[in-house]
Design an enzyme around this catalytic site. Sequence first.
Site, PDB file in Angstrom:
ATOM      1  N   GLU A  53      21.874  47.727  58.888  1.00 54.34           N
ATOM      2  CA  GLU A  53      21.598  48.329  59.098  1.00 54.34           C
ATOM      3  C   GLU A  53      20.023  49.474  58.432  1.00 54.34           C
ATOM      4  O   GLU A  53      18.711  49.158  58.388  1.00 54.34           O
ATOM      5  CB  GLU A  53      21.704  49.505  59.606  1.00 54.34           C
ATOM      6  N   CYS A  85      25.486  54.656  58.076  1.00 51.68           N
ATOM      7  CA  CYS A  85      24.573  53.433  57.987  1.00 51.68           C
ATOM      8  C   CYS A  85      23.955  54.250  59.841  1.00 51.68           C
ATOM      9  O   CYS A  85      23.172  54.360  59.673  1.00 51.68           O
ATOM     10  CB  CYS A  85      24.775  52.513  58.785  1.00 51.68           C
ATOM     11  N   THR A 197      51.058  18.619  47.418  1.00 46.59           N
ATOM     12  CA  THR A 197      49.588  18.700  48.078  1.00 46.59           C
ATOM     13  C   THR A 197      48.747  18.653  46.495  1.00 46.59           C
ATOM     14  O   THR A 197      47.841  17.560  46.110  1.00 46.59           O
ATOM     15  CB  THR A 197      48.973  19.500  49.054  1.00 46.59           C
TER      16      THR A 197
END
Length: 355
Positions: A53, A85, A197
């Site tokens: 904003e 804001c 992995t």
Amino acid sequence: MDIHAQHMERVLDLAKQGIGEVSPNPMVGCIIVKNNKIIGEGYHKSFGGHHAEVDALNNCAEDPAGSDLYVNLEPCNIFSKTPPCINKIIENGIKNVYVGCLDYNPDVNGQGIEELRKSHINVYTDILFDKCYNLNIGFFNWVKSGTPWVIAKFAQSNNGYMGIDSNSTTLITGNDTNCYSHKLRSEVDGVLIGTTTANVDNPSLTVRNIKGKNPTRIIIDTFRKLPLSLNLFHDNKAENIILCSEDNFKESNTDSSLYLPVKIKDKLLDPISILNVLGDKGITKLLIEGGPTIINSFLKMNLINEIYVYTSNDSLDNANLKSPNINHGWEVVSEDNFENDNLKIMRKKELCLQD
């Protein structure tokens, strides 16, 4: 599509420019409209930087007094790294504010909207709510639970196998599918794999073939026995978090990695403790790319929120590495087809009902 939805689509396009740059903050975009013309645009560009904003108001080509402001997330009313804001919105004489969804941070959660209305600003909510909510679903989950939104991703053959066995690498999907997978990597804070992995595939776990920021690489290494010759330890392409046993190690740093101790359960790192530890480090969205063992361990404890399943048109002969077992508690929310593969994105049925 009505004009408010059109404007919110533009807001979302702006917000997405913050992917990989603002976490653990949410991605937010904003436009200022006066006399049916956009006079200012902005978005949250970096963690600790101006909120959307403020950025949009600073970029206005003319006086924003009497304008309409569109933003995908409720304007904040709290002091954090930047002032609230709502102060900037009120000071600039904004007439109408159009909001995509509330900020579910308990410190905000409707209070920003309430303050704007007290200042005689008209506030309209739920503009493209689903799109606005899903853009920041990781943030919303993190501020409510303290843990990341968990996505499991795996590829399987047409007959339901992830590979021949756990000691070898099997390429299952095509290049077009892989590009889509890299896009998903660019949208999360961290990618998690297990020890097997890491050893077998020696992956980079980076974003390639598309533009995007590399996520934090998170590797389970219970007893810190992974060889330091692995790519991720020396390529300097992304931050590394290594998860190890809290019974044997304390938190520490090396040149390549941050080592985080995790609780042990049934002789393995406890998935709940993993999520708590990662949440404490600001990981709001986690992608599990490991094998069936790690995915099943999270599934068993009901810790996965979303699943991406890539299925090849081809079968794997003489394969033993069975895909994770996905039960009937999941609902397909999206489906896509590639040259030789199909993608199904699934969420828990109760999550779909909440959405």
